[in-house]
Design a protein around this motif. Structure first.
Motif, PDB file in Angstrom:
ATOM      1  N   LEU A 109       0.638   1.207   1.081  1.00 53.61           N
ATOM      2  CA  LEU A 109       1.730   1.905   1.745  1.00 53.61           C
ATOM      3  C   LEU A 109       1.202   3.173   2.418  1.00 53.61           C
ATOM      4  O   LEU A 109       0.410   3.901   1.827  1.00 53.61           O
ATOM      5  CB  LEU A 109       2.830   2.280   0.750  1.00 53.61           C
ATOM      6  N   VAL A 110       1.664   3.415   3.641  1.00 55.76           N
ATOM      7  CA  VAL A 110       1.312   4.628   4.377  1.00 55.76           C
ATOM      8  C   VAL A 110       2.596   5.257   4.882  1.00 55.76           C
ATOM      9  O   VAL A 110       3.432   4.571   5.481  1.00 55.76           O
ATOM     10  CB  VAL A 110       0.377   4.322   5.557  1.00 55.76           C
ATOM     11  N   LEU A 111       2.777   6.537   4.641  1.00 56.23           N
ATOM     12  CA  LEU A 111       3.935   7.259   5.169  1.00 56.23           C
ATOM     13  C   LEU A 111       3.569   7.834   6.531  1.00 56.23           C
ATOM     14  O   LEU A 111       2.509   8.456   6.686  1.00 56.23           O
ATOM     15  CB  LEU A 111       4.354   8.390   4.234  1.00 56.23           C
ATOM     16  N   TYR A 112       4.441   7.602   7.493  1.00 54.21           N
ATOM     17  CA  TYR A 112       4.254   8.135   8.843  1.00 54.21           C
ATOM     18  C   TYR A 112       5.474   8.981   9.181  1.00 54.21           C
ATOM     19  O   TYR A 112       6.571   8.465   9.318  1.00 54.21           O
ATOM     20  CB  TYR A 112       4.105   6.994   9.856  1.00 54.21           C
ATOM     21  N   GLY A 113       5.296  10.292   9.315  1.00 59.74           N
ATOM     22  CA  GLY A 113       6.405  11.174   9.617  1.00 59.74           C
ATOM     23  C   GLY A 113       6.239  11.860  10.948  1.00 59.74           C
ATOM     24  O   GLY A 113       5.193  12.466  11.220  1.00 59.74           O
TER      25      GLY A 113
ATOM     26  N   THR B 180       4.188   3.715  -7.395  1.00 58.58           N
ATOM     27  CA  THR B 180       3.681   4.535  -6.292  1.00 58.58           C
ATOM     28  C   THR B 180       2.162   4.450  -6.134  1.00 58.58           C
ATOM     29  O   THR B 180       1.605   5.113  -5.250  1.00 58.58           O
ATOM     30  CB  THR B 180       4.069   6.012  -6.493  1.00 58.58           C
ATOM     31  N   ARG B 181       1.513   3.646  -6.938  1.00 62.34           N
ATOM     32  CA  ARG B 181       0.046   3.618  -6.924  1.00 62.34           C
ATOM     33  C   ARG B 181      -0.528   3.033  -5.636  1.00 62.34           C
ATOM     34  O   ARG B 181      -1.696   3.251  -5.311  1.00 62.34           O
ATOM     35  CB  ARG B 181      -0.476   2.814  -8.119  1.00 62.34           C
ATOM     36  N   ARG B 182       0.288   2.269  -4.886  1.00 57.75           N
ATOM     37  CA  ARG B 182      -0.235   1.658  -3.659  1.00 57.75           C
ATOM     38  C   ARG B 182      -0.076   2.560  -2.435  1.00 57.75           C
ATOM     39  O   ARG B 182      -0.396   2.145  -1.319  1.00 57.75           O
ATOM     40  CB  ARG B 182       0.462   0.313  -3.395  1.00 57.75           C
ATOM     41  N   ILE B 183       0.413   3.780  -2.616  1.00 55.02           N
ATOM     42  CA  ILE B 183       0.496   4.714  -1.493  1.00 55.02           C
ATOM     43  C   ILE B 183      -0.918   5.209  -1.192  1.00 55.02           C
ATOM     44  O   ILE B 183      -1.557   5.850  -2.009  1.00 55.02           O
ATOM     45  CB  ILE B 183       1.423   5.896  -1.809  1.00 55.02           C
ATOM     46  N   LYS B 184      -1.392   4.910   0.003  1.00 56.96           N
ATOM     47  CA  LYS B 184      -2.792   5.177   0.339  1.00 56.96           C
ATOM     48  C   LYS B 184      -2.991   6.172   1.474  1.00 56.96           C
ATOM     49  O   LYS B 184      -4.127   6.573   1.736  1.00 56.96           O
ATOM     50  CB  LYS B 184      -3.483   3.853   0.725  1.00 56.96           C
ATOM     51  N   GLY B 185      -1.914   6.549   2.165  1.00 53.75           N
ATOM     52  CA  GLY B 185      -2.149   7.432   3.297  1.00 53.75           C
ATOM     53  C   GLY B 185      -0.911   8.156   3.772  1.00 53.75           C
ATOM     54  O   GLY B 185       0.221   7.816   3.409  1.00 53.75           O
ATOM     55  N   LEU B 186      -1.157   9.173   4.598  1.00 53.72           N
ATOM     56  CA  LEU B 186      -0.078   9.999   5.146  1.00 53.72           C
ATOM     57  C   LEU B 186      -0.468  10.413   6.562  1.00 53.72           C
ATOM     58  O   LEU B 186      -1.542  10.979   6.778  1.00 53.72           O
ATOM     59  CB  LEU B 186       0.128  11.237   4.278  1.00 53.72           C
TER      60      LEU B 186
END
Length: 302
Positions: A140-144, A165-171
């Motif tokens: 998962l990558v958050l793009y804001g 939430t362990r698969r959150i890899k980027g922002l």
């Protein structure tokens, strides 16, 4: 301005008709993508409308696609960003992506609840947990973008490393601002103007620098923040470039990278304005490379 400040910060009603616009399957943009309409619940009975978008023709890669949770700016709706999403789907070279775009309360067809910092954090936390449950094998990558970037930082500062939430890899942050009070002073720079002095009266501060400085050791922001991608438009007419500098400097001063990933990157898109960086080749190159890197990191961590 004090009484109606949330009408100024959260403009889900703009442009006219944005709150009532429905999906048109015959839209040429949608016909070039595979899409799905999503309804999910946030806290306190708030209903959120969203979309999942992918390429029309999927690749034969065996790995699960990277899921981009897109956090929008302060006006318009999900449908207005379809050109951005189409471009975003075609940035990567070695991995596949899918976009999960959710409209928070008071935006698009989501519940007509009063928008607030607390409410937005609840809504996007619900969206993130939905994504983690639906795509358990995907990074998962958050793009804001703009306000959405500030929301993403503040959201990650409140979350800890847990199974969901362990698969959150980027922002990725594009033209994000560092706080609402600083934006007030930026938009009204003269001390003799009464608006310049309204900072202390802001209800929803979205204080990014404070979120970075106070992120605890178990915070997701601390875990992935050092390796984030910060994008700024060179000619941004709303958010000044120095705010991107401030974010980079605060990250470097506050986080020590132990992941082995490259440090936080800052990319300035030449000649771009606040809303059109995605039209530039430099944007596609930077975003695509970052998403491929996040996918590779996920494969190595699995």
């Amino acid at each position: 301005m004090i009484l109606f400040q949330r009408k100024i910060i959260y403009m889900g009603y703009a442009p006219p008709g944005a709150r009532a616009e429905t999906i048109n399957p015959s839209d040429p943009l949608l016909q070039r993508m595979k899409w799905e309409e999503i309804d999910l619940e946030s806290e306190e009975g708030v209903c959120l409308k969203g979309m999942v978008l992918q390429k029309q023709k999927q690749s034969t890669r065996a790995s699960a696609p990277t899921i981009i949770l897109y956090l929008q700016g302060n006006a318009g709706n999900t449908l207005h960003r379809l050109p951005v999403f189409e471009k975003l789907l075609n940035t990567t070279k070695t991995s596949d992506v899918a976009i999960f775009a959710v409209a928070p309360r008071s935006y698009w067809l989501s519940s007509s609840r009063t928008p607030s910092e607390k409410g937005f954090l609840q809504d996007y936390r619900s969206a993130l947990l939905y994504a983690a449950k639906r795509w358990p094998h995907s990074p998962l990558v958050l793009y804001g973008h703009s306000l959405g970037g500030s929301v993403a930082v503040c959201l990650l500062s409140t979350l800890k490393l847990e199974p969901e939430t362990r698969r959150i890899k980027g922002l990725i942050l594009e033209n994000a601002f560092i706080s609402v009070p600083e934006m007030v002073r930026t938009l009204y720079p003269y001390r003799w103007l009464p608006y310049y002095h309204l900072g202390p009266f802001v209800w929803d501060r979205w204080d990014v620098l404070r979120a970075i400085k106070e992120a605890g050791k178990e915070s997701l922001l601390r875990r992935i923040g050092q390796g984030m991608l910060i994008i700024n438009s060179e000619k941004d007419e709303i958010v000044p470039l120095w705010m991107g500098d401030a974010m980079c400097n605060t990250v470097k001063a506050s986080f020590r990278d132990t992941s082995g990933r490259p440090p936080t990157r800052r990319v300035i898109i030449p000649t771009a304005l606040h809303e059109n960086a995605w039209r530039r080749r430099e944007w596609s190159v930077a975003v695509g490379a970052y998403l491929d890197e996040c996918a590779e990191k996920d494969r190595n961590d699995s």
